[in-house]
Design a protein around this motif. Structure first.
Motif, PDB file in Angstrom:
ATOM      1  N   ARG A  74      48.697   0.181   6.630  1.00 48.61           N
ATOM      2  CA  ARG A  74      49.726  -0.323   7.211  1.00 48.61           C
ATOM      3  C   ARG A  74      51.006   0.404   7.760  1.00 48.61           C
ATOM      4  O   ARG A  74      51.674   0.282   8.650  1.00 48.61           O
ATOM      5  CB  ARG A  74      49.955  -1.801   6.372  1.00 48.61           C
ATOM      6  N   ASP A  75      51.386   0.879   6.617  1.00 48.43           N
ATOM      7  CA  ASP A  75      52.693   1.654   6.757  1.00 48.43           C
ATOM      8  C   ASP A  75      52.747   3.139   6.677  1.00 48.43           C
ATOM      9  O   ASP A  75      53.651   3.919   7.058  1.00 48.43           O
ATOM     10  CB  ASP A  75      53.482   1.209   5.392  1.00 48.43           C
ATOM     11  N   ARG A  76      51.673   3.843   6.423  1.00 50.55           N
ATOM     12  CA  ARG A  76      51.739   5.205   6.439  1.00 50.55           C
ATOM     13  C   ARG A  76      50.405   6.089   7.161  1.00 50.55           C
ATOM     14  O   ARG A  76      50.258   7.234   6.995  1.00 50.55           O
ATOM     15  CB  ARG A  76      51.350   5.582   4.785  1.00 50.55           C
ATOM     16  N   GLU A 131      48.152  -0.739   1.993  1.00 52.02           N
ATOM     17  CA  GLU A 131      49.693  -0.545   2.617  1.00 52.02           C
ATOM     18  C   GLU A 131      49.717   0.849   3.111  1.00 52.02           C
ATOM     19  O   GLU A 131      50.228   1.264   4.048  1.00 52.02           O
ATOM     20  CB  GLU A 131      50.525  -0.401   1.314  1.00 52.02           C
TER      21      GLU A 131
END
Length: 238
Positions: free
Chosen positions: A187-189, A184
């Motif tokens: 993916r997002d940060r 994650e």
């Protein structure tokens, strides 16, 4: 000579060497060395032993040093980097090939390395250690980031031996987990500032949970990843 007599003689000689004016060890390092069952005989061994005994402190310091450096202006965490090392390894923009690396600069945080692998020039030498590429604290922080399970007992003690999710008593089979999964983070940060990214491998993102809780969390994460893949629309045909 009995073992206790040998140890006493060893410690006496080692203490004299460590307290010599030339060593000039930081007070915390010297105090730790003198309290050891077998006193380190060299200043460098005393420094290394101090940081090995304080991995969470090393983690905080390494990330603070990285924040002082920041990432190089043209650096970005790319898919090629993630594939080359895997997500279990944090991105290190200063870990360059030998022909490009700067002598006396730490490959983890990018700050100068001084005598004994220390992060400050407390000896007022005015020069960096040209033969060093790691701070002593960054070595220990790097090991924590890559193998956090080795510090399970320490992390459990910080949590007062309670599961971070269920708040039940930690069992012997408890496991170390990342609060925010590393997939994650990618993916997002991944566009966060690099020093902030390091925190997802460090102590702020580590927790100890009971195995059954860890299994349930992993299943939920796997289902969430599968759901997100299903929800991504297929590309239009060319």
């Amino acid at each position: 000579m009995r073992l206790e007599e040998r140890r006493a003689a060893w410690n006496e000689r080692a203490a004299v060497a460590l307290q010599a004016p030339r060593a000039a060890l930081p007070s915390a390092v010297l105090a730790h060395a003198l309290q050891a069952r077998w006193t380190p005989r060299t200043p460098r061994a005393a420094v290394d032993g101090f940081w090995r005994a304080h991995p969470l402190r090393a983690d905080r310091l390494a990330r603070a040093l990285a924040a002082m450096s920041g990432a190089p202006a043209d650096w970005r965490w790319t898919l090629a980097d993630a594939r080359a090392t895997g997500l279990r390894v944090p991105p290190l923009p200063y870990r360059l090939p030998k022909q490009e690396a700067q002598p006396g600069r730490c490959v983890v945080c990018g700050q100068p390395v001084f005598r004994l692998g220390w992060h400050r020039d407390r000896w007022s030498a005015g020069v960096v250690n040209q033969r060093a590429a790691w701070h002593a604290c960054c070595v220990v922080a790097w090991k924590l980031w890559n193998a956090p399970s080795e510090q399970r007992r320490l992390l459990a003690r910080v949590q007062r031996h309670r599961c971070a999710i269920s708040d039940k008593r930690l069992l012997r089979t408890a496991e170390v987990d990342h609060r925010v999964p590393l997939y994650e983070v990618w993916r997002d940060r991944r566009d966060l500032p690099w020093p902030e990214l390091l925190g997802y491998w460090g102590a702020p993102n580590l927790q100890v949970v009971n195995r059954v809780v860890h299994t349930a969390k992993s299943v939920a994460e796997t289902q969430e990843r599968a759901r997100r893949r299903r929800d991504v629309p297929a590309p239009d045909p060319a």
